[in-house]
Design a protein around this motif. Structure first.
Motif, PDB file in Angstrom:
ATOM      1  N   GLY B 342      31.921 -14.565  35.427  1.00  0.00           N
ATOM      2  CA  GLY B 342      32.670 -13.613  36.239  1.00  0.00           C
ATOM      3  C   GLY B 342      33.195 -12.417  35.462  1.00  0.00           C
ATOM      4  O   GLY B 342      33.486 -11.384  36.038  1.00  0.00           O
ATOM      5  N   PHE B 343      33.279 -12.570  34.131  1.00  0.00           N
ATOM      6  CA  PHE B 343      33.730 -11.436  33.337  1.00  0.00           C
ATOM      7  C   PHE B 343      32.700 -10.314  33.337  1.00  0.00           C
ATOM      8  O   PHE B 343      33.051  -9.148  33.310  1.00  0.00           O
ATOM      9  N   SER B 383      36.716 -13.653  39.554  1.00  0.00           N
ATOM     10  CA  SER B 383      35.815 -12.701  38.895  1.00  0.00           C
ATOM     11  C   SER B 383      36.132 -11.261  39.301  1.00  0.00           C
ATOM     12  O   SER B 383      35.795 -10.331  38.588  1.00  0.00           O
ATOM     13  N   TYR B 384      36.792 -11.090  40.437  1.00  0.00           N
ATOM     14  CA  TYR B 384      37.196  -9.740  40.826  1.00  0.00           C
ATOM     15  C   TYR B 384      38.267  -9.184  39.885  1.00  0.00           C
ATOM     16  O   TYR B 384      38.470  -7.988  39.796  1.00  0.00           O
ATOM     17  N   THR B 386      38.712 -10.269  36.478  1.00  0.00           N
ATOM     18  CA  THR B 386      38.476 -10.377  35.046  1.00  0.00           C
ATOM     19  C   THR B 386      37.650  -9.203  34.533  1.00  0.00           C
ATOM     20  O   THR B 386      36.539  -8.995  34.975  1.00  0.00           O
ATOM     21  N   MET B 389      33.987  -6.346  34.131  1.00  0.00           N
ATOM     22  CA  MET B 389      33.432  -6.169  35.474  1.00  0.00           C
ATOM     23  C   MET B 389      34.467  -6.663  36.482  1.00  0.00           C
ATOM     24  O   MET B 389      34.359  -7.761  37.007  1.00  0.00           O
ATOM     25  N   ALA B 390      35.469  -5.857  36.735  1.00  0.00           N
ATOM     26  CA  ALA B 390      36.582  -6.277  37.577  1.00  0.00           C
ATOM     27  C   ALA B 390      36.725  -5.321  38.757  1.00  0.00           C
ATOM     28  O   ALA B 390      37.501  -4.371  38.691  1.00  0.00           O
TER      29      ALA B 390
HETATM   30 NA    NA Z   1      35.037  -9.965  36.531  1.00  0.00          NA
END
Ligand code: NA
Ligand code: NA
Lengths: 329, 447, 174
Positions: B342-343, B383-384, B386, B389-390
């Motif tokens: 998710g990062f 993941s939204y 972190t 890529m947030a």
């Molecule tokens: Na992320």
């Protein structure tokens, strides 16, 4: 020297996990891998990851991927002939459809049409038996009950349904479940019983209306990029053709088996199963035929395919009674 | 070891490094994603890369569901410009009174309500952000607390039904969408509750982070009541109307967003704040914010497509299968992998790569797949938040005033990421939080 | 004003005007959707066109906003590290950013969008989402036009960044 091996990307119209993905697209990739001794491997990809789910043919023609698996009717915006290849309200049920495809002119016309109009190699690969007519909050039994019903559908059936007095609501695939759950729509068609169980429509709408007069059967297909096809040795081409036919038959029985399980689920859940009366079934068939006649007027390929289908269906009409047992009704 | 490096299938992992590098030297997010997609896509797709990338744009551009984004943004921009939002929060502050952090608590509640009406994270985050941030800043709330609250609150939309994520997840896992949606309700509310508890505790300890109203500014009820009726109820009624029309089945989410936008225009009229200039200015901010959000989304879609097209899923699968662990360690590893992925990946990649691998294994090990799925869905929501890529941070960046810096945002999401992990811990300890509702709703038959 | 500055100024004006026109199409989108809900509930007659009209407006709206957003510098960047660099380095990053991270992909997108639009025109492709089935080439052409506007604005931004870097000015920054 070792023989040349090929690695292809297969784009599809399906999300991962649904039967169209596992019992058709993936099954085909496995068969080809097995029959070719690993010389032709395919990476199957869900719709919308590398190519739009509803534009598989276009993406294959452009060379984004070598092969694609789709329902032909998704190309209705480019040529309406694809709608009758994919089965429609006026079309054949799966038994005669299979006979037309593999003993009539089906496969031959299919291949010629796809090459001439889209520049790709196309052939049937997978078939769905009759769908569920509706998952619905309203008990729709007769023609009267269609009046004012808000029904979600797409393609040819969306053109035809208003003639029965229903209104058509257009929704994207992902929104259909929440819309049915919250009664934005009264009912929706989707797929066969076995496939619909996964989507869970029976959990939010009580009535299940059968049989799918809007979709008596639905052939699916693979399309292959022309230059990639020509680069294959002859024996791999034959393996693809044979595997596609095998998958058509195997998917047919596998989905039939899923349908058996689904009917059990519906029973346990307490859904009410409604059989459309024969007047309604006939009306759907008649409207489907009329729709096709009208479209055929403007399109040479449509005319040719429709004529071949109609002639075959007429011939089949004589066979049907030889297989009909009153006591098994 | 050298094999690992020259095996070109692992080449795909370089995509992460490329995009992280580009992001950190300050290339705009959308163009960093798009240009890396072009570079790596050329390796995978050759001359067809252009055709491939433009069809990713097409997929986003004809997505009816995403039509809700500009509509919600318009609604938020109009309410903010007209001063209705500021009044709403003034009134809310009277309601929470001396409770420290009360306004932030109110913000989380608004986020929760909004999450129940839409599954699109960008939309709900931007509306609430536009409404709440100026007021929270002016009341002296800590900047990183504001950022974290808006990002986390905005991301609730992915887990509290309706949720686009769950509708995509269901078929991928071979699980009923209906059951999954029902299973996500209480975990979603639990997270919302955790956020509130956190805010109250933090502001209780550090009143400078989130003050309550001073005693002398609290109005007596006689004066408070008209304020509440006039400033609080109408906009709240509008937000409830948007949610309500969806829940009652009067409108699909895109339509409800339009009703909300329309309602905001009417509301401005009622408050006598409706001017052509105001309407025009709201339109201008709407197109800027929408273009900003949607271009990031488009870049992300291209990146995902190239990553999966290059065989990213196969690489991950082979790495996982190399390990051989006990059942609970497997679950822990799976969640950890989803967390890590998710990062650097967007949610659809995380979902498509891992779900088909995880679910059969988890089921075979004897765990309830619906329960595991809610844990996984919380990881997707995380993941939204972190970085790098947030998306939640990207969208926030587009609407905050200049005095809030990226550092505030990065610092702000950290405690909320920890809260996500606490939420997962609670769900592991008390599986009924997820499993009770689907059983209650769907266990029985139709009556 | 030098020639370069005049070019930049001209492009800025074009982008500004197209953005300010495009932002207004959000209003008919609201109207069309509100009408659809009322038509369905009051008259039990959902429209045939609302679905297609909605995504066409929404898609055109944000795509036509791309260049406009570039002009007003609202495309998000993670500037934590960027802000730590000395000014000269930042100017180099800006110029290199356009050369490597903007023009290649935007040019490819312009060309591919034109090819997609002309395919749609030549084949007479219609939407298959709804029974209304409108032709698709106008919408696909807007996609191409939007990327051309984005490309144009990129040229203006690039020229400005390059001028600052070469002449060593810092006034242009804001
Ligand atoms: Na992320
Ligand atoms: Na939601």
């Amino acid at each position: 020297a070792a023989e040349k091996t090929f690695k292809w990307r297969m784009t599809t119209s399906w999300p991962t996990g649904v039967p169209l993905y596992t019992e058709m697209a993936e099954l085909f990739a496995k068969k080809v891998d097995m029959l070719s001794n690993g010389r032709l491997k395919m990476q199957v990809l869900p719709g919308g990851t590398i190519a739009p789910a509803l534009e598989v043919t276009d993406s294959v023609a452009k060379g984004i991927c070598e092969i694609g698996h789709l329902w032909p009717g998704y190309d209705i915006g480019r040529d309406a002939t694809t709608a009758i290849l994919g089965g429609w309200a006026g079309g054949m049920e799966s038994v005669p459809m299979l006979h037309w495809l593999y003993t009539g002119d089906g496969v031959k016309l299919w291949r010629e049409f796809r090459m001439e109009k889209f520049g790709v190699v196309g052939m049937p690969c997978g078939i769905r038996p009759t769908e569920v007519f509706l998952h619905s909050h309203k008990a729709i039994r007769t023609l009267e009950d269609f009046k004012g019903a808000k029904i979600r559908t797409v393609g040819a059936w969306a053109d035809i349904l208003p003639k029965l007095g229903a209104s058509v609501v257009t929704l994207p695939g992902n929104e259909v479940f929440p819309a049915l759950e919250r009664k934005v729509i009264d009912g929706t068609e989707w797929a066969t019983p076995g496939e619909n169980v996964i989507s869970g429509f029976h959990e939010v709408a009580k009535y299940i209306v059968i049989p799918g007069a809007h979709q008596p059967s639905a052939p699916f297909e693979i399309v292959i990029n022309k230059s990639k096809w020509e680069a294959l040795p002859k024996d791999l081409q034959t393996i693809i053709e044979q595997a596609a036919m095998l998958v058509t038959f195997e998917s047919w029985v596998r989905i039939g088996k899923l349908d058996m399980g689904a009917m059990e689920v519906f029973k346990k859940k307490g859904n009410e199963i409604i059989q459309l009366d024969s007047a309604t079934q006939t009306a759907c068939l008649k409207l489907g035929k009329e729709w096709a006649q009208e479209k055929a007027g403007k399109n040479e390929w449509f005319k040719k395919v429709l004529a071949s289908m109609n002639a075959f269906e007429d011939g089949w009409a004589a066979v049907a009674p030889t297989r009909y047992f009153e006591y098994k009704k | 070891m050298l094999d690992f490096l020259i095996n070109w299938e692992y080449f795909v992992l370089l995509m992460f490094l490329g995009v992280i590098g580009a992001l950190f030297i300050g290339i705009p997010v959308a163009f960093a994603l798009m240009s890396m997609s072009l570079l790596f896509g050329y390796v995978g797709f050759g001359d067809a890369v252009g055709a491939m990338l433009i069809r990713r744009v097409w997929d986003i551009a004809n997505n009816y569901v995403l039509g809700a984004v500009p509509l919600f943004v318009f609604m938020g921009a109009l309410l903010e410009r007209s001063g209705i939002a500021a009044k709403l929060f003034e009134a809310m502050m009277q309601l929470t009174g001396r409770l420290r952090g009360g306004l932030a608590v109110g913000t989380v509640m608004m986020c929760t309500i909004f999450a129940a009406s839409t599954g699109i994270i960008g939309a709900s985050e931007v509306v609430i952000g536009l409404l709440a941030i100026p007021v929270l800043l002016s009341k002296g709330f800590n900047k990183s607390l504001i950022c974290g609250t808006i990002c986390a609150g905005g991301s609730l939309g992915t887990i509290i039904p309706p949720s686009v994520v769950i509708v995509v997840y269901g078929p991928a896992a071979g699980l009923s969408v209906g059951r999954l949606l029902a299973a996500a309700v209480f975990p979603g509310l639990l997270l919302s509750l955790l956020y509130i508890v956190y805010i109250i505790i933090r502001c209780g300890i550090r009143p400078q982070d989130g003050p309550g109203l001073p005693r002398d500014e609290i109005m007596p009820w006689k004066r408070k009541l008209p304020l509440l009726l006039g400033a609080l109820l109408p906009p709240l009624a509008l937000i409830f109307a948007v949610t309500g029309t969806i829940l009652l089945g009067w409108a699909a989410p895109t339509e409800a967003a339009a009703l909300g936008a329309f309602g905001a225009v009417i509301l401005c009229g009622i408050y006598r704040k409706l001017t052509f200039k105001g309407l025009y200015e709201a339109c201008i901010s709407t197109i800027k914010i929408s273009a900003m959000i949607m271009l990031v989304l488009t870049g992300g879609t291209m990146y995902t497509g190239v990553f999966l097209g290059l065989g990213g899923a196969d690489v991950s699968e082979s790495l996982i299968q190399a390990m051989n662990l006990s059942p609970w360690a497997t679950v822990a590893l799976f969640l950890f992998l989803a967390f890590l992925a998710g990062f650097v990946l967007d949610w659809i990649s995380v979902l498509l790569i891992f779900v088909p691998i995880f679910i059969p294994i988890v089921t075979k090990l004897g765990f309830n797949p619906i329960w595991f799925s809610t844990l996984f869905l919380i990881m997707i929501q995380t993941s939204y938040l972190t970085p790098p890529m947030a998306p939640a941070i990207f969208y926030l960046k587009g609407i905050v005033p200049p005095e809030i810096e990226m550092n505030d945002m990065f610092r702000g999401v950290v405690p909320y990421i920890v809260l996500q992990l606490i939420g997962i811990g609670l769900l592991i300890t008390f599986p009924e939080i997820a499993l009770w509702l689907p059983e209650y709703l769907m266990g029985g038959g139709f009556k | 004003m030098g020639l370069l500055q005049r070019i930049c100024y001209g492009i800025d004006r074009i982008t500004d005007i197209q953005g300010k026109i495009a932002c207004l199409i959000a209003l008919p989108m609201v109207v069309s959707l509100v009408y659809e809900v009322f038509a369905r509930y009051m008259f039990n007659a959902p429209t045939k066109w609302s679905y297609d009209v909605t995504y066409m407006i929404y898609g055109s709206h944000y795509l036509l906003g791309a260049g406009f957003a570039l002009l007003y510098k609202v495309h998000i960047r993670i500037d934590v590290i960027y802000n730590l660099f000395p000014q000269k380095i930042r100017q180099v990053i800006d110029v290199i950013g356009y050369i490597f991270f903007f023009f290649p992909v935007v040019i490819i997108l312009v060309l591919s969008a034109i090819s997609m639009a002309s395919d749609a025109y030549n084949s007479g492709e219609v939407s298959q989402f709804s029974p209304w089935a409108p032709i698709l080439w106008p919408f696909k052409s807007i996609m191409a036009i939007a990327f051309i506007f984005l490309f144009l604005q990129g040229i203006a931004e690039f020229l400005r960044a390059a001028t600052i870097l070469i002449k060593g000015e810092s006034r242009g920054e804001n």
